[in-house]
Design a protein around this motif. Structure first.
Motif, PDB file in Angstrom:
ATOM      1  N   ASP A  81       1.540 -30.087 -67.601  1.00  0.00           N
ATOM      2  CA  ASP A  81       1.064 -29.557 -68.729  1.00  0.00           C
ATOM      3  C   ASP A  81       1.023 -30.232 -69.911  1.00  0.00           C
ATOM      4  O   ASP A  81       1.602 -30.065 -71.332  1.00  0.00           O
ATOM      5  N   GLY A  82       0.891 -31.765 -69.838  1.00  0.00           N
ATOM      6  CA  GLY A  82       1.302 -32.559 -71.156  1.00  0.00           C
ATOM      7  C   GLY A  82       2.419 -32.921 -71.413  1.00  0.00           C
ATOM      8  O   GLY A  82       2.681 -33.748 -72.381  1.00  0.00           O
ATOM      9  N   GLU A  83       3.356 -32.460 -70.564  1.00  0.00           N
ATOM     10  CA  GLU A  83       4.627 -32.606 -71.040  1.00  0.00           C
ATOM     11  C   GLU A  83       5.456 -33.642 -69.843  1.00  0.00           C
ATOM     12  O   GLU A  83       5.180 -33.330 -68.672  1.00  0.00           O
ATOM     13  N   GLU A  84       6.176 -34.528 -70.407  1.00  0.00           N
ATOM     14  CA  GLU A  84       7.040 -35.463 -69.498  1.00  0.00           C
ATOM     15  C   GLU A  84       8.168 -34.653 -68.988  1.00  0.00           C
ATOM     16  O   GLU A  84       9.105 -34.178 -69.769  1.00  0.00           O
ATOM     17  N   VAL A  85       8.211 -34.686 -67.540  1.00  0.00           N
ATOM     18  CA  VAL A  85       9.388 -33.690 -67.047  1.00  0.00           C
ATOM     19  C   VAL A  85      10.136 -34.880 -65.981  1.00  0.00           C
ATOM     20  O   VAL A  85       9.362 -35.762 -65.370  1.00  0.00           O
ATOM     21  N   LEU A 105      16.959 -31.417 -68.957  1.00  0.00           N
ATOM     22  CA  LEU A 105      15.467 -30.508 -68.891  1.00  0.00           C
ATOM     23  C   LEU A 105      14.466 -31.243 -69.691  1.00  0.00           C
ATOM     24  O   LEU A 105      14.909 -31.926 -70.533  1.00  0.00           O
ATOM     25  N   PRO A 106      13.124 -30.936 -69.316  1.00  0.00           N
ATOM     26  CA  PRO A 106      12.703 -30.308 -68.075  1.00  0.00           C
ATOM     27  C   PRO A 106      12.973 -31.157 -66.831  1.00  0.00           C
ATOM     28  O   PRO A 106      12.771 -32.252 -66.942  1.00  0.00           O
ATOM     29  N   PRO A 159       7.421 -20.431 -56.754  1.00  0.00           N
ATOM     30  CA  PRO A 159       6.891 -21.371 -57.460  1.00  0.00           C
ATOM     31  C   PRO A 159       6.624 -20.856 -58.943  1.00  0.00           C
ATOM     32  O   PRO A 159       6.424 -19.502 -58.982  1.00  0.00           O
ATOM     33  N   GLY A 160       6.763 -21.595 -59.890  1.00  0.00           N
ATOM     34  CA  GLY A 160       6.522 -21.169 -61.262  1.00  0.00           C
ATOM     35  C   GLY A 160       7.464 -21.760 -62.258  1.00  0.00           C
ATOM     36  O   GLY A 160       7.910 -22.729 -61.946  1.00  0.00           O
ATOM     37  N   THR A 161       7.393 -21.038 -63.534  1.00  0.00           N
ATOM     38  CA  THR A 161       8.139 -21.736 -64.639  1.00  0.00           C
ATOM     39  C   THR A 161       9.350 -20.931 -64.975  1.00  0.00           C
ATOM     40  O   THR A 161       9.225 -19.738 -65.047  1.00  0.00           O
TER      41      THR A 161
END
Lengths: 187, 573
Positions: A81-85, A105-106, A159-161
């Protein structure tokens, strides 16, 4: 005057007086219930899947911070989602709590795989409060202390956030302390 | 009209004693003066803490969102210390002086020590308040816990030390009174109320010593004499007082339950042996039950945690379950033996439900058990603790125990202190009748909402905003309808509490003289036992059914909590 008043000294041998049958039954129920819930709790450590049991190590906050930094350096990264993890290199996941952020995190984890979570704090006490965003009652809270590293196995099936907030008061910025991790199906 | 007509107080004989027309107790002026002083101070603390409750509740109900985050923690700290500590502990000292000198018919030993203790407690409380109020970074609001190494103002720790020392000293005149009584009556057993007060004082002393072990080093750490305090050590020591102080509440409350059901409802002791055994269980086990605060902590082995929540907490749980039977059973057999109601529940229907002293006490017993006791056992289970720890459900639990259960018991007692000690009948008429029901009903709804929000929506405690977390889209918005119900119920609960304070203060100022007669003692004065034999010969079937309902609720809630836990991902080996 009432001779059975709680304001009067009981006369004679009060220890030898009979106890009402129903009161005796209630005593039995209470005792049996206490043993039952103790047994259930003990049994759950064997058959249950949720037991906050794991090794704890005493170490300096600097040392723990260094471990989290090493974890981040060894980890791959990906974008969700456009975020570096972070993608953990192995089975270890390091999470450091500080005023007022989550270090480490994340991360993104694989569903069904067992990870070792290493929980610790850099400054003051914090709380590792995690919930599945899609099912808020799927949630736990664990204490994080500066000077201690707590290692706990965790395996995520859904699965999920997973949303992380701090739930130990750590100063006025406490409410802003938010992090998350993702659980993805094996690819 | 003489002076006592004006002040409403009673006249004493030349030795300073008087006989209470209702309880038959021989009361000495030295004890009565201190009961008045501590009791009125407790109600002042309730007024302050209750006022701050409004600000706290109206911040957490984010539709209103009254306070800024930094103010929120300051107000929350004042609210916590005034209600959980000052309202409770000042009243508990009054209860010790009722349970000792009043019940035993003696003067208060060492009255100067009691006065000095009162002075220390007041100075300590004001110093704590000053510490909280002048807090600014790098110090933080202490809340109730002031966990190291998050620093609070040094005055705060100093104030806690002074207050705790004062409370410890306040127990000395009580213990000395018991000592003198025992010397004068070597072959007599303490009356049950005095025995309950005695156990309360021991549990209190243990808790307070734990508190000094925590807060004296914390003060020296804060002023820089000690370099480091281990946070795990602090937590373990802190909870000796942190939860121990609430165990004082529990024991004082149960003592009051025995006292009030007897004085207002005509209860007798169903079994001296069983009730005393339950108090002894508390003596050995209840302070160890505080270990449940460490169930989700690192550094403690599984066996340490299971041991301390098993033998310890359940020893105390069994004791509470025994009192939960023994007290309504005492009321049931006491009223049956006075011909005040037959059948299964006749004794209950005929009870003085319009008397706020009685209704407060009964509501306290019911709500403490169903809402507070059951939830306390839940979070005391090692694994379930993970789902409760530091969520809003925890304040839900202790607002059920302390703010609903114990507070109602102390309100009920206060109504009778106004009558029997200050000699004034309470003002307000029907408003006084309604007050306990309003407070109990509204508090019950608001604590249920807090528990739902914590367990079902994972809402954390000690957060001024959970609908808007800076820096993220995520919020606890699904819980907002529950917050609305919580907020409205909290307003009504605070109104109920305010009514109590208004009635108490109004009674002291404007209440009519009260001396007790048939019209307001529910016929108990002229209702001696009409039945031969012993209390244990009377039927307890009504109580058995009521406790059966309680037990069924307990089992169902227990199963539900474990079901929710089983739905969580795998944690641990």
């Amino acid at each position: 005057m009432d001779e059975h008043s709680p304001l009067e000294s009981p006369e004679g041998s009060w220890w030898d007086k009979k106890v009402n049958r129903r009161e005796t039954i209630w005593l039995g129920i209470s005792g049996a219930w206490a043993i039952s819930i103790f047994g259930w709790m003990l049994g759950w450590t064997e058959i249950g899947e949720q037991n906050q049991m794991g090794d704890t190590y005493k170490l300096s906050t600097e040392k723990f911070q260094q471990k989290v930094t090493e974890f981040k350096e060894e980890a791959d990264t990906t974008t969700i989602d456009g975020e570096e993890v972070y993608v953990p290199a192995g089975e270890d996941v390091y999470i450091g709590a500080l005023q007022w952020a989550w270090d480490g995190l994340p991360v993104v984890l694989e569903a069904g795989k067992t990870y070792k979570f290493h929980l610790g704090a850099y400054d003051v006490q914090h709380g590792f409060s995690v919930r599945n965003e899609d099912n808020l009652s799927q949630q736990i809270s664990l204490q994080m202390l500066p000077g201690y590293e707590w290692v706990l196995d965790m395996t995520f099936d859904d699965p999920g956030t997973y949303q992380v907030v701090c739930n130990e008061f750590c100063g006025t910025g406490h409410r802003t302390m938010h992090g998350k991790f993702f659980v993805r199906e094996e690819t | 009209m003489n002076v006592s007509d004006f002040t409403g107080t009673f006249e004493y004989d030349e030795d300073g004693f008087r006989t209470c027309g209702i309880t038959g107790l021989n009361i000495h002026k030295s004890a009565e003066d201190m009961v008045k002083l501590f009791g009125v101070t407790a109600i002042v603390a309730l007024l302050v803490g209750g006022t701050f409750a409004f600000f706290v509740a109206m911040t957490r109900w984010e539709l209103v969102g009254l306070l800024s985050p930094s103010d929120f923690y300051k107000y929350l700290s004042v609210h916590a210390w005034y209600l959980l500590i000052f309202w409770m502990v000042f009243m508990e000292i009054a209860i010790l002086y009722v349970g000792g000198p009043f019940v035993l018919g003696r003067r208060l030993s060492l009255p100067r020590v009691a006065q000095a203790a009162y002075g220390m407690m007041v100075v300590g409380a004001l110093t704590i308040t000053y510490g909280i109020w002048r807090q600014k970074p790098p110090n933080w609001a202490p809340l109730l816990t002031s966990y190291v190494p998050l620093p609070s103002p040094a005055e705060f720790y100093l104030g806690v030390d002074i207050f705790l020392l004062g409370a410890l000293v306040a127990a000395i005149p009580f213990l000395a009174t018991i000592w003198h009584w025992k010397n004068a009556n070597p072959n007599k057993t303490l009356p049950l109320i005095a025995f309950g007060a005695f156990i309360t004082s021991i549990v209190a002393a243990e808790a307070i010593i734990g508190g000094l072990i925590t807060f004296v080093p914390a003060f020296f750490w804060r002023i820089g004499v000690l370099g480091h305090l281990d946070p795990a050590w602090y937590r373990q020591m802190y909870w000796i007082i942190g939860h121990g102080s609430q165990q004082i509440n529990l024991l004082a409350m149960i003592t009051i339950w025995y006292f009030m059901t007897h004085v207002v409802g005509g209860a007798e002791v169903a079994s001296e042996k069983v009730s005393r055994f339950a108090f002894v269980l508390y003596l050995f086990f209840i302070n160890l039950g505080a270990a449940h605060h460490l169930m989700s902590d690192p550094g403690l082995s599984m066996s340490w945690r299971v041991w301390n929540t098993s033998y310890a907490a359940y020893g105390a749980m069994v004791a509470s379950m025994i009192h939960a039977f023994a007290i309504p059973a005492g009321l049931e057999v006491g009223r049956r033996r006075k011909n005040l109601g037959g059948g299964t529940f006749g004794w209950l229907w005929s009870s003085p439900w319009k008397d706020p002293g009685f209704s407060s006490t009964v509501l306290s017993i019911i709500l403490f058990g169903f809402l507070g006791g059951i939830t306390g056992v839940m979070m005391g289970q090692m694994q379930l603790n993970m789902t409760w720890h530091n969520t809003l459900a925890v304040p839900g639990h202790f607002h059920a125990t302390v703010a609903t259960g114990t507070t109602l018991a102390f309100m009920g007692l206060s109504y009778y202190v106004l009558r029997l000690v200050f000699g004034r009948n309470w003002i307000g008429g029907i408003i006084a009748t309604i007050q306990p029901y309003l407070y109990a009903g509204a508090m019950s709804v608001s604590v249920l909402m807090m528990m739902y929000l914590g367990i079902l929506f994972s809402v954390p405690r000690r957060h001024p905003t959970v609908m808007d977390i800076p820096g993220t889209e995520f919020s606890f918005a699904p819980g907002s309808p529950f917050f609305a119900v919580f907020g409205i119920a909290a307003v009504f609960a605070i109104l109920g509490g305010a009514l109590f304070v208004a009635i108490a203060v109004g009674t002291l100022l404007f209440g009519k003289r009260w001396r007790g007669d048939e019209t307001n003692t529910h016929g108990l004065l002229n209702a001696p036992d009409s039945v031969e034999g012993e209390p244990h010969d009377s039927s307890m079937k009504g109580t058995f059914i009521l406790t059966g309902i309680f037990f069924a609720t307990f089992v169902v809630l227990y199963a539900l909590n474990w079901y929710l836990l089983s739905q969580i991902w795998q944690i641990g080996p």
